[in-house]
Design an enzyme around this catalytic site. Structure first.
Site, PDB file in Angstrom:
ATOM      1  N   ASP A   1      48.910  43.912  41.966  1.00  0.00           N
ATOM      2  CA  ASP A   1      49.650  45.035  42.539  1.00  0.00           C
ATOM      3  C   ASP A   1      51.090  45.109  42.055  1.00  0.00           C
ATOM      4  O   ASP A   1      52.012  44.696  42.755  1.00  0.00           O
ATOM      5  CB  ASP A   1      49.660  44.904  44.064  1.00  0.00           C
ATOM      6  CG  ASP A   1      48.255  44.786  44.649  1.00  0.00           C
ATOM      7  OD1 ASP A   1      47.278  45.113  43.947  1.00  0.00           O
ATOM      8  OD2 ASP A   1      48.146  44.369  45.807  1.00  0.00           O
TER       9      ASP A   1
ATOM     10  N   ASP B   1      38.289  42.310  45.372  1.00  0.00           N
ATOM     11  CA  ASP B   1      39.706  42.117  45.706  1.00  0.00           C
ATOM     12  C   ASP B   1      39.932  40.802  46.454  1.00  0.00           C
ATOM     13  O   ASP B   1      39.006  40.158  46.922  1.00  0.00           O
ATOM     14  CB  ASP B   1      40.158  43.306  46.562  1.00  0.00           C
ATOM     15  CG  ASP B   1      41.661  43.559  46.477  1.00  0.00           C
ATOM     16  OD1 ASP B   1      42.348  42.878  45.695  1.00  0.00           O
ATOM     17  OD2 ASP B   1      42.131  44.470  47.189  1.00  0.00           O
TER      18      ASP B   1
ATOM     19  N   GLU C   1      42.979  35.094  48.024  1.00  0.00           N
ATOM     20  CA  GLU C   1      44.143  34.184  48.094  1.00  0.00           C
ATOM     21  C   GLU C   1      44.501  33.749  49.505  1.00  0.00           C
ATOM     22  O   GLU C   1      45.463  33.017  49.699  1.00  0.00           O
ATOM     23  CB  GLU C   1      45.382  34.883  47.502  1.00  0.00           C
ATOM     24  CG  GLU C   1      45.186  35.568  46.170  1.00  0.00           C
ATOM     25  CD  GLU C   1      44.701  37.009  46.323  1.00  0.00           C
ATOM     26  OE1 GLU C   1      44.325  37.401  47.447  1.00  0.00           O
ATOM     27  OE2 GLU C   1      44.685  37.724  45.302  1.00  0.00           O
TER      28      GLU C   1
END
Lengths: 663, 663
Positions: free
Chosen positions: A455, A388, A391
């Site tokens: 998401d 995950d 960023e």
């Protein structure tokens, strides 16, 4: 690539397509100076540029393969452009320059696609947008209530261009592609009729150009440039990866689902590391080791699952929470990204703080690969994980390699992918153990086996719902990411936005026609419907997993093709119908390989769906066997359980596809 | 003004304050090229600039009072700057130039005020904002529900910098003022520590500089530059102007209000021209003549009112609806602004369309002055009117004078004011008949007797409610607009936002301490509370009109001072306390003349108010007589009916102010 001199400048073309046209009156290169303010809060960046100079480089002096550019004749050259194979190598000759613009010739009716993984607009003509890896936002549409509330709650609403995975690369309908080799903040501007403009907050290393006689050949070329992924592992064809984060109870729930007919290839428990309750929902405990309290006897459980042909998957990200045990180890070794004062830079993830392992430090990267992913995950028995984030690198930190964090920010996803891929390779399990990422940048293709779409909100919204996943698959697929998938049912449930049975079913229907079916409980599992929370939803899902398994011979062929040629599994209609310009703007249907056309129902309360069938072949409707001529807009019945899908009349998989009617 | 040469450039100072510092490495003038897209929808402008060049003019050659500026030595000069008195006259030497930037030296702790009529921020340091006359927006704050809904309904939400009246002029705490003489779109950028940057989408005619030893002297100087207004008419001291738009029923309601003790100077019926129902609310019929159906026997009624010392006021704006009789007359005479095809340009005002009378055509302007305002309004018996709008000139129209509509847009409010002022002057009634405007630009000061603050929302919101009126009065007041007032109770009621009795009372309290008390029924009178709709509100309002009348000797003195010196009636605290820097950022209190300090309660449900009292004098609390030393933050009781107000202990009006306790 061909460089011609013209009366007051030069022209550059590739395979007969003119790309640049420079004259003193209309230069195509510009340099200048500016400064910026880039502030990060929870993966969202407030970016503000302040421009001091933008100088058209009006005067060109050509010397062999090098063009020396200056503001005017007699002025010192500020930029050198050298033709090297299919690239323009760029060299700044003026240390004050930190802004760069390039104008590329455009046709008025030209379409452009790419820009990394784009969620809202597939054809990017008419838009100007930045390329900077970030949270994509909640709602992503200033006209919706959810976006407004997310913005009001912390500027978290986002906009259409926000993406975890930007990439300064585009494909033009004029059968060429352009890639900007830079990791700096950049902007693609496709608003003008006569030119495209590329802006970079640095002088890029090079501009790479690719041309091919067909879109297929162009995509193959890009895939060769950016890297290819291994084929899907054989175990995936057993069915869906079921995402549960219910501690030991996950195993019982999996058994119930299997008993209801769900075909399963993997159990994905992101909470294998334990949880942390927050206002956003239950978050995970970011200290990357199996949590024996939440999952007693997990190694034994994993072995038992494996015996049944089911793999176990976990979760990891590049951060270490400062209340975990790994934090101290990494800090003592000096493995964290530092702040301006030389201390570990702590990042706010919302009610907890983390250090970022500094992947520009080879020792730190190797430590993460071996000690965390190698020993604690692969050796423990995991066959895959969500890798995950990636960023969140702020620009005010110091990195071991000395690189400016402004330039490292966009590189981070690719570095993170490399750390994961090297761990998998170290155990000889490339192509068999997998991980999936939402963040990306140039080069992530080489390391990351699967993208997942991040998401989405748990709804049918235009800019943050189910339909955005298609755009994401198509845009990233063109740039060499062959495998794309999404959280079945979406992820983000905020401000009272809750999953409906219909949404779960429509998302399952789409996922059956993607390379990976994977469910997710979402950020607030208890408030939201789960696959096993409604018998009708579960029955429908079980059938969709059967469809996925039924299609596995076809998917395996596509996967081998992807490894060989770099063609994505999900493809825009135009890829195989390039003479039919009506396909160029379509982003709510896709080809699943060459032979299947899938038109997911992406709005609520629909029992019909309209779509355009590309010309050049007849199309057979999967559920009725009815044949439709290509080149027309049609409408078909699309009740729950019958997602509009069509196969080519000439497909060698015709029997397999016809067999779907019996699944 | 003093120009000095320096080793690689020059320095310019005024009264010892260095304003410009140019060197080859850090030039202060820049020119360039760009294009733009400016689209208008109902007074809201979507403005997008696209920059092709920004060239620092690094090389300066000084020849007497003229500076010739070029990109580099040996390059042709692109801009000539000539010192003329207190101005820098600018002349473009390059016909391709249509962008201009100037960097002015700044101090880190400097404050700046002005920018025309600004509603959200009085001290503009830290902000960058455009100057373009427009609708100010509904909500003006992207974090509020109303702004969101207005945006969703048509991008009508606006932002903090949107204003009906921009002006490229600022006052610095360094005791100088700078005015940019241009009507082009411009941007003031006060974000940087070391410089302010002015951007203009044209080369401006000149940069004017003003310096003075005190803020008072600086404001006097600006007022002399931009023009002064006549003193208030004597009739205004009779009380409030009551806004009613209820047809003939307005007279009966006025009588009821007077019977309740309300002191009245005027009856303002904007519906004197008849009404037009729309979704926004009841709009007026834009055909500028008395409507005998809605107001039978109006001339007689006006005469009767005048006998009682009450004036009648109406409404007009610069547009003519295409279903009215004047439209045909103006069109036949060729008086309208034209579209690209040479036809009358019709503007959408929301369910109806209008032509814009072309005030660049002297015949059209004279026709409007004489035939509409002169004959149909003044000669009919009106003593005043709202001269509404002025912000809606699109940039794609053709004007009689040949001026580019991009340059005419910001001029329009001033031209509109001139049309009104000349009509009043033609009847010899300057200073006796009045009009009030919301739109403005440089020079409106000379023509427009009163500003009014435009259309606030009917609430206490930070960026669109009661408090914004103070900021508007202070910012515009510094630039020479001595008279400012607002709609008591606000105007815009949308999305269920409704007036409360508390809001009406707080607004009345503030209005009693402004040069004009005027009520408005708002855009949806029937849905919203009116002054005569609640006995408590009416009684409170009656007392506030008595306070206003009680203060009239003081107000008359201020008005004469304004005519003589140009000082505004409402003043920022620092104007008379310039050595007390703690006053520099205050925008929710004001001085009413030198001697009264008013701190309106601008939030709901408050019975206390905190404020800062400037140093240098003692302050007497109006309602208790209690004395407070200046230079401290205090909190006072502020129940309804007791708006925090203080007078200087040394005021010659002490007896008058002390008398307020008995009103």
């Amino acid at each position: 690539m061909k460089l011609d001199t013209t009366p007051s400048g030069f022209a550059l073309s590739i395979s007969g397509r003119q790309i640049l046209a420079h004259s003193a009156a209309a230069p195509c290169f510009f340099v200048g100076q500016g400064n910026d303010s880039i502030e990060m809060h929870r993966g969202r960046f407030a970016i503000e540029g302040r421009l001091a100079e933008r100088c058209p480089l009006a005067h060109a002096k050509i010397d062999g393969d090098t063009i020396m550019l200056s503001a005017a004749k007699g002025q010192p050259p500020r930029l050198a452009v050298t033709l090297e194979g299919k690239a323009l190598e760029l060299r700044s000759l003026d240390s004050s320059v930190n802004r760069f613009w390039l104008r590329v010739m455009a046709d008025r009716d030209e379409h452009v696609w790419g820009g990394g993984e784009q969620f809202s607009y597939f054809d990017l003509r008419g838009r100007r947008f930045p390329l900077w890896s970030s949270e994509p936002g909640v709602g992503r549409d200033k006209t919706t209530e959810i976006t407004f509330k997310a913005d009001a709650a912390g500027q978290a609403g986002g906009d259409y261009y926000h993406t975890n995975y930007p990439q300064p690369t585009y494909i033009s309908s004029a059968r060429y592609a352009l890639h900007v080799e830079t990791s700096a903040y950049s902007v693609l501007d496709f608003r003008e009729g006569e030119f495209h403009e590329i802006e970079v907050w640095s002088v890029p290393e090079s501009i790479e150009l690719f041309a091919a006689p067909s879109f297929v050949a162009l995509v193959e070329t890009l895939s060769a440039r950016f890297g290819r992924q291994p084929p899907l592992p054989e175990w995936i064809y057993n069915g869906a990866i079921i995402g549960l984060k219910d501690g030991a109870n996950s195993f019982a729930r999996l058994a119930t689902m299997r008993a209801a007919g769900v075909k399963v290839s993997g159990l994905w428990c992101e909470d294998w590391v334990g949880i942390r309750p927050t206002a956003f929902g239950a978050r995970l405990f970011w200290d990357w080791k199996a949590n024996e309290t939440r999952y007693p006897g997990l190694r034994q459980r994993i072995a038992e699952l494996n015996d049944q042909g089911i793999r176990f998957l976990g979760y990891v990200n590049p951060y270490l929470c400062n209340d975990g045990v790994l934090f101290e180890e990494a800090e003592n070794a000096g493995y964290f990204v530092k702040d301006a004062s030389g201390q570990t830079a702590l990042i706010d993830f919302g009610e907890f703080h983390c250090g970022t392992v500094d992947f520009t430090n080879p020792d730190a990267a190797a430590w993460f690969s071996e000690e965390i992913i190698g020993k604690r995950m692969l050796d423990y028995g995991l066959s895959g994980w969500m890798a995950d984030f990636g960023e969140y690198l702020p620009v005010d930190v110091r990195l071991a390699s000395g690189i400016d964090a402004r330039l490292a920010h966009n590189l981070w996803p690719t570095l993170w992918a490399e750390v994961n891929a090297k761990a998998v390779a170290s155990r000889g399990r490339t192509g068999e153990a997998v991980f999936f990422m939402r963040s990306g940048f140039t080069g992530v293709q080489k390391w990351c086996p699967w993208l997942w779409a991040g998401d989405q909100s748990v709804d049918f919204s235009r800019h943050d719902g189910l339909v955005t996943v298609i755009c994401a698959a198509l845009s990233s697929g063109l740039l060499g990411n062959a495998y794309h998938h999404s959280d079945i049912g979406g992820y983000t449930s905020l401000f009272g936005n809750l999953r409906t049975p219909e949404l779960m079913m429509r998302w399952s229907e789409m996922a059956a026609f993607t390379p990976v079916m994977r469910s997710h409980e979402g950020n607030r599992p208890r408030d939201n419907l789960q696959l096993d929370g409604d018998p009708a939803v579960l029955e429908h899902f079980a059938r969709m997993t059967a469809i996925y398994v039924h299609l596995s011979p076809y998917l395996r062929t596509l996967s081998l093709e992807a490894a060989r040629r770099g063609l994505p599994i999900q493809r825009p209609l135009f890829l195989h119908h390039e003479d039919d310009r009506r396909t160029y703007g379509i982003q709510d249907c896709y080809l699943y390989g060459r032979d299947l056309l899938v038109a997911p129902v992406w709005q609520a309360a629909q029992d019909q769906r309209s779509l355009y069938l590309p010309s050049g072949t007849d199309w057979i409707h999967v559920w009725t066997g009815k044949s439709f001529a290509g080149g027309q807009e049609i409408s078909v019945a699309a009740p729950l359980g019958r997602p509009p899908a069509f196969y080519r009349a000439d497909s060698e998989f015709e029997a397999l596809f016809a067999g779907l009617r019996q699944v």
